[in-house]
Motif scaffolding. Sequence first.
Motif, PDB file in Angstrom:
ATOM      1  N   ARG A 101      14.551 -11.077  -7.526  1.00 36.58           N
ATOM      2  CA  ARG A 101      14.690 -12.460  -7.081  1.00 36.58           C
ATOM      3  C   ARG A 101      14.985 -13.319  -8.299  1.00 36.58           C
ATOM      4  O   ARG A 101      14.560 -13.004  -9.406  1.00 36.58           O
ATOM      5  CB  ARG A 101      13.389 -12.921  -6.420  1.00 36.58           C
ATOM      6  N   CYS A 102      15.705 -14.388  -8.059  1.00 36.55           N
ATOM      7  CA  CYS A 102      16.075 -15.257  -9.165  1.00 36.55           C
ATOM      8  C   CYS A 102      16.339 -16.661  -8.623  1.00 36.55           C
ATOM      9  O   CYS A 102      16.842 -16.807  -7.524  1.00 36.55           O
ATOM     10  CB  CYS A 102      17.344 -14.709  -9.806  1.00 36.55           C
ATOM     11  N   PHE A 103      15.963 -17.671  -9.408  1.00 40.23           N
ATOM     12  CA  PHE A 103      16.376 -19.020  -9.036  1.00 40.23           C
ATOM     13  C   PHE A 103      16.435 -19.907 -10.264  1.00 40.23           C
ATOM     14  O   PHE A 103      15.766 -19.664 -11.264  1.00 40.23           O
ATOM     15  CB  PHE A 103      15.473 -19.614  -7.947  1.00 40.23           C
ATOM     16  N   LEU A 104      17.275 -20.920 -10.159  1.00 44.11           N
ATOM     17  CA  LEU A 104      17.360 -21.957 -11.174  1.00 44.11           C
ATOM     18  C   LEU A 104      16.526 -23.117 -10.688  1.00 44.11           C
ATOM     19  O   LEU A 104      16.661 -23.552  -9.547  1.00 44.11           O
ATOM     20  CB  LEU A 104      18.804 -22.398 -11.394  1.00 44.11           C
ATOM     21  N   ASP A 105      15.662 -23.619 -11.539  1.00 43.29           N
ATOM     22  CA  ASP A 105      14.700 -24.647 -11.164  1.00 43.29           C
ATOM     23  C   ASP A 105      15.224 -26.034 -11.533  1.00 43.29           C
ATOM     24  O   ASP A 105      14.781 -26.646 -12.502  1.00 43.29           O
ATOM     25  CB  ASP A 105      13.387 -24.347 -11.870  1.00 43.29           C
ATOM     26  N   TYR A 106      16.182 -26.527 -10.743  1.00 42.63           N
ATOM     27  CA  TYR A 106      16.787 -27.830 -11.026  1.00 42.63           C
ATOM     28  C   TYR A 106      15.768 -28.966 -10.965  1.00 42.63           C
ATOM     29  O   TYR A 106      15.937 -29.987 -11.606  1.00 42.63           O
ATOM     30  CB  TYR A 106      17.951 -28.105 -10.077  1.00 42.63           C
ATOM     31  N   ALA A 107      14.678 -28.795 -10.228  1.00 44.15           N
ATOM     32  CA  ALA A 107      13.654 -29.831 -10.146  1.00 44.15           C
ATOM     33  C   ALA A 107      12.997 -30.073 -11.506  1.00 44.15           C
ATOM     34  O   ALA A 107      12.510 -31.157 -11.774  1.00 44.15           O
ATOM     35  CB  ALA A 107      12.586 -29.434  -9.123  1.00 44.15           C
ATOM     36  N   ARG A 108      13.005 -29.071 -12.368  1.00 43.54           N
ATOM     37  CA  ARG A 108      12.397 -29.205 -13.695  1.00 43.54           C
ATOM     38  C   ARG A 108      13.436 -29.387 -14.797  1.00 43.54           C
ATOM     39  O   ARG A 108      13.140 -29.222 -15.961  1.00 43.54           O
ATOM     40  CB  ARG A 108      11.538 -27.993 -13.990  1.00 43.54           C
ATOM     41  N   SER A 109      14.644 -29.737 -14.447  1.00 46.11           N
ATOM     42  CA  SER A 109      15.703 -29.875 -15.447  1.00 46.11           C
ATOM     43  C   SER A 109      15.510 -31.087 -16.352  1.00 46.11           C
ATOM     44  O   SER A 109      16.204 -31.222 -17.353  1.00 46.11           O
ATOM     45  CB  SER A 109      17.074 -29.924 -14.780  1.00 46.11           C
ATOM     46  N   THR A 110      14.560 -31.947 -16.028  1.00 42.86           N
ATOM     47  CA  THR A 110      14.285 -33.094 -16.899  1.00 42.86           C
ATOM     48  C   THR A 110      13.424 -32.700 -18.101  1.00 42.86           C
ATOM     49  O   THR A 110      13.271 -33.474 -19.031  1.00 42.86           O
ATOM     50  CB  THR A 110      13.575 -34.216 -16.118  1.00 42.86           C
TER      51      THR A 110
ATOM     52  N   SER B  20      14.069 -30.384 -20.277  1.00 44.87           N
ATOM     53  CA  SER B  20      14.886 -29.907 -21.391  1.00 44.87           C
ATOM     54  C   SER B  20      16.345 -30.178 -21.058  1.00 44.87           C
ATOM     55  O   SER B  20      16.663 -30.652 -19.970  1.00 44.87           O
ATOM     56  CB  SER B  20      14.658 -28.391 -21.553  1.00 44.87           C
ATOM     57  N   ASP B  21      17.235 -29.849 -21.989  1.00 44.30           N
ATOM     58  CA  ASP B  21      18.659 -29.945 -21.675  1.00 44.30           C
ATOM     59  C   ASP B  21      19.167 -28.651 -21.054  1.00 44.30           C
ATOM     60  O   ASP B  21      20.346 -28.479 -20.822  1.00 44.30           O
ATOM     61  CB  ASP B  21      19.476 -30.334 -22.913  1.00 44.30           C
ATOM     62  N   HIS B  22      18.253 -27.717 -20.762  1.00 42.94           N
ATOM     63  CA  HIS B  22      18.573 -26.473 -20.065  1.00 42.94           C
ATOM     64  C   HIS B  22      17.739 -26.382 -18.795  1.00 42.94           C
ATOM     65  O   HIS B  22      16.591 -26.808 -18.769  1.00 42.94           O
ATOM     66  CB  HIS B  22      18.271 -25.253 -20.941  1.00 42.94           C
ATOM     67  N   VAL B  23      18.315 -25.830 -17.749  1.00 47.96           N
ATOM     68  CA  VAL B  23      17.603 -25.650 -16.481  1.00 47.96           C
ATOM     69  C   VAL B  23      16.785 -24.363 -16.576  1.00 47.96           C
ATOM     70  O   VAL B  23      17.320 -23.317 -16.948  1.00 47.96           O
ATOM     71  CB  VAL B  23      18.614 -25.540 -15.314  1.00 47.96           C
ATOM     72  N   PRO B  24      15.479 -24.401 -16.240  1.00 45.78           N
ATOM     73  CA  PRO B  24      14.682 -23.173 -16.266  1.00 45.78           C
ATOM     74  C   PRO B  24      15.242 -22.133 -15.288  1.00 45.78           C
ATOM     75  O   PRO B  24      15.600 -22.451 -14.153  1.00 45.78           O
ATOM     76  CB  PRO B  24      13.292 -23.629 -15.831  1.00 45.78           C
ATOM     77  N   LEU B  25      15.313 -20.903 -15.745  1.00 42.28           N
ATOM     78  CA  LEU B  25      15.829 -19.782 -14.972  1.00 42.28           C
ATOM     79  C   LEU B  25      14.671 -18.808 -14.780  1.00 42.28           C
ATOM     80  O   LEU B  25      14.066 -18.366 -15.749  1.00 42.28           O
ATOM     81  CB  LEU B  25      16.967 -19.137 -15.757  1.00 42.28           C
ATOM     82  N   HIS B  26      14.328 -18.521 -13.530  1.00 39.72           N
ATOM     83  CA  HIS B  26      13.187 -17.648 -13.221  1.00 39.72           C
ATOM     84  C   HIS B  26      13.709 -16.356 -12.596  1.00 39.72           C
ATOM     85  O   HIS B  26      14.579 -16.392 -11.733  1.00 39.72           O
ATOM     86  CB  HIS B  26      12.250 -18.319 -12.215  1.00 39.72           C
ATOM     87  N   ALA B  27      13.129 -15.230 -13.011  1.00 39.15           N
ATOM     88  CA  ALA B  27      13.553 -13.936 -12.463  1.00 39.15           C
ATOM     89  C   ALA B  27      12.336 -13.060 -12.178  1.00 39.15           C
ATOM     90  O   ALA B  27      11.370 -13.085 -12.942  1.00 39.15           O
ATOM     91  CB  ALA B  27      14.480 -13.228 -13.431  1.00 39.15           C
ATOM     92  N   TRP B  28      12.394 -12.341 -11.093  1.00 31.40           N
ATOM     93  CA  TRP B  28      11.425 -11.317 -10.782  1.00 31.40           C
ATOM     94  C   TRP B  28      12.137  -9.985 -10.999  1.00 31.40           C
ATOM     95  O   TRP B  28      13.142  -9.687 -10.348  1.00 31.40           O
ATOM     96  CB  TRP B  28      10.967 -11.418  -9.327  1.00 31.40           C
ATOM     97  N   ILE B  29      11.603  -9.207 -11.917  1.00 33.72           N
ATOM     98  CA  ILE B  29      12.226  -7.939 -12.310  1.00 33.72           C
ATOM     99  C   ILE B  29      11.277  -6.805 -11.895  1.00 33.72           C
ATOM    100  O   ILE B  29      10.078  -6.854 -12.201  1.00 33.72           O
ATOM    101  CB  ILE B  29      12.437  -7.870 -13.846  1.00 33.72           C
ATOM    102  N   SER B  30      11.801  -5.785 -11.219  1.00 32.09           N
ATOM    103  CA  SER B  30      10.953  -4.666 -10.825  1.00 32.09           C
ATOM    104  C   SER B  30      10.734  -3.735 -12.013  1.00 32.09           C
ATOM    105  O   SER B  30      11.560  -3.668 -12.928  1.00 32.09           O
ATOM    106  CB  SER B  30      11.602  -3.888  -9.685  1.00 32.09           C
ATOM    107  N   ARG B  31       9.605  -3.051 -11.971  1.00 28.05           N
ATOM    108  CA  ARG B  31       9.405  -1.993 -12.961  1.00 28.05           C
ATOM    109  C   ARG B  31      10.362  -0.879 -12.600  1.00 28.05           C
ATOM    110  O   ARG B  31      10.771  -0.744 -11.463  1.00 28.05           O
ATOM    111  CB  ARG B  31       7.979  -1.485 -12.918  1.00 28.05           C
ATOM    112  N   ARG B  32      10.659  -0.094 -13.503  1.00 24.73           N
ATOM    113  CA  ARG B  32      11.645   0.984 -13.277  1.00 24.73           C
ATOM    114  C   ARG B  32      11.431   1.652 -12.002  1.00 24.73           C
ATOM    115  O   ARG B  32      11.371   2.063 -11.146  1.00 24.73           O
ATOM    116  CB  ARG B  32      11.581   1.990 -14.406  1.00 24.73           C
TER     117      ARG B  32
END
Length: 114
Positions: free
Chosen positions: A91-100, A102-114
């Motif tokens: 799963r992944c999303f860009l957190d535009y609500a928190r873009s204030t 920084s000058d970068h939008v936070p990027l969140h990812a859920w990564i599975s273990r191998r």
Amino acid sequence: MKTDLKHTGERLPPLSPLHRRPGLARRRPGPLRELLKLGADVVGGDLNLMPRAAAIAYKGRDECDPRNRWTYVTRKRKIDYLFAGDGRVRRCFLDYARSTWSDHVPLHAWISRR
């Protein structure tokens, strides 16, 4: 100050000539190549690369947000990435609500273990 244009690996100091010449940083995927050589399970961050220059990271990896949505607020372009092994990004999303924050939008990812 003279700059080595074959810069690889080390993090650039904030006021280096490469940062003052934004077009140059977008065309230099050397630091990304060095990160990929480390063989880490997850690679990413503020790579300051346009999508075409980041293409080397896609071999054997999935990107958190392959739709190239903008992550840099000031100029609305994509320069931030998160990569994981093929099939591991759940799963992944860009957190535009928190873009204030920084000058970068936070990027969140859920990564599975191998």
